[in-house]
Write a protein that holds these residues in place. Structure first.
Motif, PDB file in Angstrom:
ATOM      1  N   HIS A  67       0.848  -1.189   0.000  1.00 47.83           N
ATOM      2  CA  HIS A  67       0.000   0.000   0.000  1.00 47.83           C
ATOM      3  C   HIS A  67       0.881   1.234   0.000  1.00 47.83           C
ATOM      4  CE1 HIS A  67       0.753   1.001   4.237  1.00 47.83           C
ATOM      5  NE2 HIS A  67       0.535  -0.264   4.547  1.00 47.83           N
ATOM      6  N   GLU A  69       0.368   5.889   0.618  1.00 45.12           N
ATOM      7  CA  GLU A  69      -0.326   6.840   1.485  1.00 45.12           C
ATOM      8  C   GLU A  69      -1.837   6.791   1.318  1.00 45.12           C
ATOM      9  OE1 GLU A  69       0.503   8.808  -2.381  1.00 45.12           O
ATOM     10  OE2 GLU A  69       1.701   7.643  -0.954  1.00 45.12           O
ATOM     11  N   ARG A  70      -2.319   6.165   0.253  1.00 45.45           N
ATOM     12  CA  ARG A  70      -3.769   6.076   0.035  1.00 45.45           C
ATOM     13  C   ARG A  70      -4.396   4.945   0.842  1.00 45.45           C
ATOM     14  NH1 ARG A  70      -3.446   6.005  -6.425  1.00 45.45           N
ATOM     15  NH2 ARG A  70      -1.521   4.916  -5.811  1.00 45.45           N
ATOM     16  N   SER A  71      -3.621   4.086   1.411  1.00 47.57           N
ATOM     17  CA  SER A  71      -4.121   3.040   2.301  1.00 47.57           C
ATOM     18  C   SER A  71      -3.957   1.661   1.711  1.00 47.57           C
ATOM     19  CB  SER A  71      -5.598   3.238   2.657  1.00 47.57           C
ATOM     20  OG  SER A  71      -6.468   2.791   1.614  1.00 47.57           O
ATOM     21  N   TRP A  72      -4.466   0.699   2.480  1.00 48.83           N
ATOM     22  CA  TRP A  72      -4.495  -0.695   2.049  1.00 48.83           C
ATOM     23  C   TRP A  72      -5.342  -0.814   0.788  1.00 48.83           C
ATOM     24  CZ3 TRP A  72      -1.507  -4.281   4.460  1.00 48.83           C
ATOM     25  CH2 TRP A  72      -1.036  -3.976   5.742  1.00 48.83           C
ATOM     26  N   TRP A  89      -9.648   0.734  -2.658  1.00 46.73           N
ATOM     27  CA  TRP A  89      -8.879   1.216  -1.519  1.00 46.73           C
ATOM     28  C   TRP A  89      -9.744   1.160  -0.256  1.00 46.73           C
ATOM     29  CZ3 TRP A  89      -3.861   2.282  -2.699  1.00 46.73           C
ATOM     30  CH2 TRP A  89      -3.557   2.568  -4.025  1.00 46.73           C
ATOM     31  N   ARG A  91      -9.514   2.985   2.192  1.00 44.53           N
ATOM     32  CA  ARG A  91      -9.820   4.371   2.582  1.00 44.53           C
ATOM     33  C   ARG A  91     -11.237   4.761   2.192  1.00 44.53           C
ATOM     34  NH1 ARG A  91      -7.675   8.950   4.224  1.00 44.53           N
ATOM     35  NH2 ARG A  91      -5.582   8.065   4.385  1.00 44.53           N
ATOM     36  N   TYR A  94     -13.601   4.086   4.966  1.00 45.33           N
ATOM     37  CA  TYR A  94     -13.412   5.019   6.077  1.00 45.33           C
ATOM     38  C   TYR A  94     -14.063   6.365   5.765  1.00 45.33           C
ATOM     39  CZ  TYR A  94     -10.160   2.185   8.869  1.00 45.33           C
ATOM     40  OH  TYR A  94      -9.603   1.219   9.668  1.00 45.33           O
ATOM     41  N   GLY A 104      -5.499   7.291  10.647  1.00 44.45           N
ATOM     42  CA  GLY A 104      -4.920   6.132   9.998  1.00 44.45           C
ATOM     43  C   GLY A 104      -5.958   5.188   9.420  1.00 44.45           C
ATOM     44  N   VAL A 105      -5.683   4.708   8.208  1.00 47.25           N
ATOM     45  CA  VAL A 105      -6.525   3.686   7.572  1.00 47.25           C
ATOM     46  C   VAL A 105      -5.894   2.342   7.893  1.00 47.25           C
ATOM     47  CG1 VAL A 105      -7.405   2.791   5.395  1.00 47.25           C
ATOM     48  CG2 VAL A 105      -7.276   5.271   5.773  1.00 47.25           C
ATOM     49  N   THR A 106      -6.437   1.666   8.891  1.00 48.52           N
ATOM     50  CA  THR A 106      -5.802   0.472   9.416  1.00 48.52           C
ATOM     51  C   THR A 106      -6.672  -0.766   9.227  1.00 48.52           C
ATOM     52  OG1 THR A 106      -6.735   0.836  11.625  1.00 48.52           O
ATOM     53  CG2 THR A 106      -4.590   1.838  11.164  1.00 48.52           C
TER      54      THR A 106
END
Length: 326
Positions: A67, A69-72, A89, A91, A94, A104-106
């Motif tokens: 991934h 900065e845009r997330s998983w 994504w 994100r 979220y 954070g996109v976790t």
């Protein structure tokens, strides 16, 4: 750069409950658990879901190991999209829940399928609720991962493991100074030494059955030699050089619900491929060999009942199988 690594706060700390204490009720088929094979925090929920037999009522989406900065991202799925949520994504889910989401996109994250909104990414509470609020949907023979008589002990021990081991390896890897690294490294191995002493004459951490305390420790141990020893410089010893912990980790790896959730290739792809401040080239190591995870561990001699009065889970769903060890 910060001198010591501090884990960012979670952004969507809701609960899914059966007792009416939250706006999100337990309901079969309503939610999708989004995880990544690489992530230890997600791995905890994958194991709990397997042990409790929640696969028929809580589907699982698996983000790929890479991934930015845009997330998983669901880059291992056809069309780079989760087949149920239809998103590329994580994100996106979220931001459906919180427009302009800036935390954070976790993973793990639980998403309501109908709305596409993240309900929670509070992994610790999620594990507890899966074990205590979803009981109407547990399989027959599901183990009690939070036995009432041992909950205080489980939580106290798990707090130590979280700070010094689970998060401790990250404190080593992302330390911004020699002093911060030295402190984290010392605390990590002091805790591992104490755990080794505790486990020398007992098969599991608390009581005589597998509990959530074992799940929380094991997800770090199983990644130790593949990622943390080299990539995060947690290198006083390898796991394979700590006899008690290595045997304990193999015992659980060979227990249904643990080793059958692990994809070592994805673990290495994630750590070495994503953390470019630590590994600028993105080169993923070929080793270590993984066949040793299936060797005899001898810990049956310590007694214990892995699933208490329950039974092992059945085989994983075909769509959720991981590659065999090589």
């Amino acid at each position: 750069m910060a001198q010591e690594f501090v884990r960012a706060p979670l952004g969507v700390q809701e609960r899914i409950t059966a007792d009416g204490s939250s706006p999100w009720p337990v309901e079969a088929g309503r939610y999708r658990l989004v995880v990544a094979r690489a992530c230890p925090w997600a791995n905890r929920t994958v194991i709990v879901r397997r042990l409790l037999g929640l696969e028929p009522v809580l589907s699982m989406g698996i983000a790929g190991p890479l991934h930015d900065e845009r997330s998983w991202r669901f880059h291992n799925d056809p069309g780079d999209r989760d087949p149920v949520l239809g998103i590329e994504w994580l994100r996106d889910a979220y931001e459906k829940a919180i427009p302009g989401y800036d935390k954070g996109v976790t993973v793990p994250a639980v998403v309501e399928v109908a709305s596409g909104k993240v309900v929670t990414n509070a992994y610790k509470e999620l594990e507890f609720d899966l074990a205590t609020q979803w009981t109407a949907h547990h399989r027959e023979g599901a183990p009690d991962l939070f036995p009432e008589a041992h909950r205080d002990e489980i939580e106290a021990l798990s707090e130590q493991v979280f700070h010094d081991v689970n998060n401790g390896v990250y404190k080593c890897g992302f330390a911004g100074s020699q002093a911060a690294y030295d402190r984290a490294h010392e605390a990590l191995f002091a805790r591992l030494d104490a755990l080794s002493e505790r486990l020398a004459d007992r098969r599991y951490l608390v009581g005589d059955t597998i509990t959530e305390a074992d799940v929380r420790l094991w997800v770090t141990l199983v990644r130790f030699d593949a990622a943390y020893h080299g990539h995060f410089k947690a290198n006083r010893q390898k796991l394979t050089e700590m006899p008690v912990l290595w045997a304990y980790a193999r015992d659980l790896f060979q227990t249904p619900g643990f080793g059958d959730t692990i994809d070592f290739a994805q673990i290495k792809q994630h750590y070495y491929g994503v953390h470019r401040t630590i590994n600028p080239t993105g080169i993923v190591p070929r080793g270590p060999l993984t066949s040793g995870w299936l060797t005899p561990h001898g810990r049956e001699a310590l007694g214990g009942r892995p699933f208490g009065d329950g039974t092992p889970p059945g085989p994983p769903l075909e769509s959720e199988c991981v590659p065999p060890l090589t």
